[in-house]
Write a protein that holds these residues in place. Structure first.
Motif, PDB file in Angstrom:
ATOM      1  N   GLU A   9       0.520  -1.258  -0.140  1.00 61.63           N
ATOM      2  CA  GLU A   9       0.148   0.159  -0.328  1.00 61.63           C
ATOM      3  C   GLU A   9       0.980   0.853  -0.296  1.00 61.63           C
ATOM      4  N   GLU A  10       2.477   1.147   0.088  1.00 59.24           N
ATOM      5  CA  GLU A  10       3.140   2.256  -0.211  1.00 59.24           C
ATOM      6  C   GLU A  10       4.610   2.385  -0.168  1.00 59.24           C
ATOM      7  N   THR A  11       4.128   1.742  -1.524  1.00 57.34           N
ATOM      8  CA  THR A  11       5.464   1.211  -1.945  1.00 57.34           C
ATOM      9  C   THR A  11       6.381   2.418  -2.151  1.00 57.34           C
ATOM     10  N   ASP A  12       5.833   3.123  -2.328  1.00 57.08           N
ATOM     11  CA  ASP A  12       7.061   4.373  -3.412  1.00 57.08           C
ATOM     12  C   ASP A  12       7.863   4.732  -1.880  1.00 57.08           C
ATOM     13  N   LYS A  13       6.800   4.817  -0.815  1.00 56.31           N
ATOM     14  CA  LYS A  13       7.517   5.302   0.507  1.00 56.31           C
ATOM     15  C   LYS A  13       8.736   4.103   1.002  1.00 56.31           C
ATOM     16  N   VAL A  14       8.369   2.922   0.886  1.00 59.56           N
ATOM     17  CA  VAL A  14       8.746   2.512   0.823  1.00 59.56           C
ATOM     18  C   VAL A  14      10.200   1.765   0.342  1.00 59.56           C
ATOM     19  N   ILE A  15      10.394   2.142  -0.823  1.00 53.97           N
ATOM     20  CA  ILE A  15      11.225   2.087  -2.453  1.00 53.97           C
ATOM     21  C   ILE A  15      12.809   3.761  -1.314  1.00 53.97           C
ATOM     22  N   LYS A  16      11.866   4.245  -0.705  1.00 60.10           N
ATOM     23  CA  LYS A  16      12.617   5.212  -0.852  1.00 60.10           C
ATOM     24  C   LYS A  16      13.282   5.407   0.802  1.00 60.10           C
ATOM     25  N   GLY A  17      12.680   5.199   1.287  1.00 57.05           N
ATOM     26  CA  GLY A  17      13.361   4.387   2.712  1.00 57.05           C
ATOM     27  C   GLY A  17      14.325   3.532   2.484  1.00 57.05           C
ATOM     28  N   LEU A  18      14.329   2.579   1.830  1.00 53.29           N
ATOM     29  CA  LEU A  18      15.139   1.209   1.828  1.00 53.29           C
ATOM     30  C   LEU A  18      16.136   2.279   1.005  1.00 53.29           C
ATOM     31  N   GLU A  19      16.383   3.289   0.455  1.00 52.12           N
ATOM     32  CA  GLU A  19      17.344   3.846  -1.167  1.00 52.12           C
ATOM     33  C   GLU A  19      18.333   4.362   0.926  1.00 52.12           C
ATOM     34  N   LYS A  20      17.039   5.465   1.712  1.00 50.29           N
ATOM     35  CA  LYS A  20      17.973   5.690   2.424  1.00 50.29           C
ATOM     36  C   LYS A  20      18.552   5.374   3.405  1.00 50.29           C
ATOM     37  N   LYS A  21      18.542   3.760   3.831  1.00 48.17           N
ATOM     38  CA  LYS A  21      19.503   2.768   4.391  1.00 48.17           C
ATOM     39  C   LYS A  21      20.783   2.999   3.305  1.00 48.17           C
ATOM     40  N   HIS A  22      20.147   2.955   2.193  1.00 47.71           N
ATOM     41  CA  HIS A  22      21.053   2.727   1.383  1.00 47.71           C
ATOM     42  C   HIS A  22      21.396   1.240   1.260  1.00 47.71           C
ATOM     43  N   PHE A  23      20.188   0.581   1.009  1.00 44.22           N
ATOM     44  CA  PHE A  23      19.894  -0.909   0.624  1.00 44.22           C
ATOM     45  C   PHE A  23      19.953  -1.016  -0.873  1.00 44.22           C
ATOM     46  N   SER A  24      20.932  -1.586  -1.347  1.00 42.85           N
ATOM     47  CA  SER A  24      20.857  -2.370  -2.319  1.00 42.85           C
ATOM     48  C   SER A  24      20.164  -2.735  -3.130  1.00 42.85           C
ATOM     49  N   GLY A  25      19.731  -2.626  -4.237  1.00 40.89           N
ATOM     50  CA  GLY A  25      18.577  -3.130  -5.331  1.00 40.89           C
ATOM     51  C   GLY A  25      17.051  -3.072  -4.268  1.00 40.89           C
ATOM     52  N   ALA A  26      16.654  -1.733  -3.957  1.00 41.77           N
ATOM     53  CA  ALA A  26      15.491  -1.822  -2.918  1.00 41.77           C
ATOM     54  C   ALA A  26      14.226  -1.241  -4.084  1.00 41.77           C
ATOM     55  N   LYS A  27      14.108  -0.999  -5.412  1.00 44.70           N
ATOM     56  CA  LYS A  27      12.639  -1.500  -5.607  1.00 44.70           C
ATOM     57  C   LYS A  27      12.591  -2.857  -6.078  1.00 44.70           C
ATOM     58  N   GLU A  28      14.377  -3.231  -6.567  1.00 40.56           N
ATOM     59  CA  GLU A  28      13.842  -4.665  -7.110  1.00 40.56           C
ATOM     60  C   GLU A  28      13.368  -6.013  -5.933  1.00 40.56           C
TER      61      GLU A  28
END
Length: 437
Positions: A9-28
């Protein structure tokens, strides 16, 4: 782990949050979770329809047999047999998707709160408070010294430990190996005094003391996020498939695994003293000298289980508690809000406390105080029932209050005098002596 509801339900927010944590391949990673969930749900839908059709045929068979329509009944039986095969395949598809989904969700870290600063490493952490700020050597605030004034006395703690017969690092190597020191005489008494002091302060702050096991099973390690052990930092007893705890957070938080609490019970406040065990794989150089980085050490942990509405207040109270301990020990300290890239896998927000090492001329981390939001609770199935009888996930929090090795190192280095090593006033009732000499 993150809930599917948040991910879908909050896909874009999740991806941005994971990117903030520098999680590689967040979108995938997010897309894969959604895809596996879709496969699971589609298989479940088809399975439900297949079982319903099979049930309908089964009901018809009895009626056809009563009506003497044996041939039609046999045809219906054949259809039921086919549907059973289809149902079995769909059940397998659903289970495989569920297993793959759960395993995949375990590889996705928690989302950082909005107030977590951007950054990729420790250099990007933000100092939010420092006892050294705008102070001169010897200045005091309350009953604690902000900057030690030790003159030319700047021996590192490993030399002081040898000088005063406090800690035998070589004997630890003989008995076990590097990173397992032996405390002797007043060194052992100082260790015990700090444990009692920290537990007494936690008790005053309303924490219930727990004495948990120091080995846990796989389910407990999974519940708090230590397993799967991505960095190989846990000691594993392979014959019994048990793990030595890296922190009391693991057994204490797992008290509430698969438990539904009443909202009136929250917040729950526990503390525990345990030995902690960490392989510290990959550690080397000056950072591992003396007490700086050990494989076994003593630590007092504070743990809270709370409602989402109150957890930030709980986090604030925990930070104040740890800060109060450092003030009472008269140690120079600073508080850092960790950036996204330097946070742990499971935390939503984390503050580190560091004490200043006078002899080493650098800061030493002595505590991390974290709010995990619902991340651990979702893995633990730790829930509570609110006033409306609705069951929802708790928030979990924990912090070191405090880890002993670097506190011992800081006391030895910062309070060395010509007379000996002075004990902080708050600690004297627990040590029974004012100086190590």
């Amino acid at each position: 782990m993150l809930t599917l509801k948040v991910i879908t339900e909050e896909t874009d927010k999740v991806i941005k949050g994971l990117e903030k944590k520098h999680f590689s391949g967040a979108k995938e990673a997010v897309e894969k979770a959604i895809s596996l969930d879709k496969t699971r749900r589609e298989a479940q839908t088809k399975l439900d329809a297949t079982l319903a059709e099979s049930k309908r045929y089964a009901a018809e068979i009895g009626q056809l047999m009563k009506a003497g329509k044996k041939e039609e009944a046999e045809t219906a039986k054949a259809e039921v047999a086919k549907l059973k095969v289809i149902a079995s395949e769909l059940e397998k598809t659903k289970e495989e998707a569920e297993t793959a989904l759960n395993a995949h969700l375990c590889t996705i870290p928690n989302l950082p709160y909005d107030e977590v600063p951007e950054g990729s490493c420790a250099e990007d952490n933000v100092v939010v408070k420092s006892s050294l700020r705008e102070c001169k050597p010897g200045d005091t605030v309350g009953n604690w010294t902000t900057v030690p004034d030790n003159g030319d006395a700047k021996l590192p703690h490993w030399e002081l430990a040898k000088k005063y017969n406090l800690i035998d690092f070589d004997l630890g190597v003989k008995i076990t190996g590097a990173g397992f020191p032996v405390y002797t005489g007043k060194g052992a008494q100082l260790q015990r005094a700090l444990i009692n002091f920290f537990l007494a302060e936690a008790n005053k702050a309303g924490y219930t003391e727990i004495m948990p096991p120091t080995v846990v099973n796989q389910a407990s390690g999974y519940g708090t996020g230590q397993l799967p052990d991505k960095e190989g930092q846990m000691y594993h007893c392979e014959v019994d498939d048990l793990y030595l705890i890296p922190t009391a957070e693991v057994p204490v938080t797992n008290i509430y695994r698969d438990v539904i609490l009443d909202e009136k019970q929250l917040p729950i406040k526990n503390c525990a003293y345990t030995q902690c065990f960490r392989r510290e794989a990959g550690s080397y150089g000056k950072d591992v000298r003396g007490l700086n980085r050990l494989h076994e050490f003593s630590k007092i942990e504070i743990v809270r289980i709370d409602t989402p509405e109150h957890s930030k207040e709980s986090h604030k109270e925990m930070l104040e508690h740890v800060e109060g301990l450092l003030q009472k020990l008269e140690l120079p300290y600073r508080i850092l809000r960790l950036c996204g890239g330097d946070q742990s896998f499971t935390s939503a927000i984390c503050y580190d406390f560091e004490v200043y090492s006078e002899a080493q001329g650098r800061w030493l981390e002595v505590s991390s105080v974290s709010n995990f939001d619902t991340y651990q609770a979702n893995r633990l199935k730790c829930r509570y029932r609110n006033a409306d009888k609705k069951v929802q996930l708790c928030h979990t929090l924990n912090g070191s209050a405090l880890a002993l090795p670097r506190i011992v190192a800081s006391i030895l280095e910062n309070f060395q005098t010509e007379k000996g090593i002075r004990m902080p006033k708050a600690l004297v009732p627990y040590t029974g002596f004012e100086y190590i000499d």
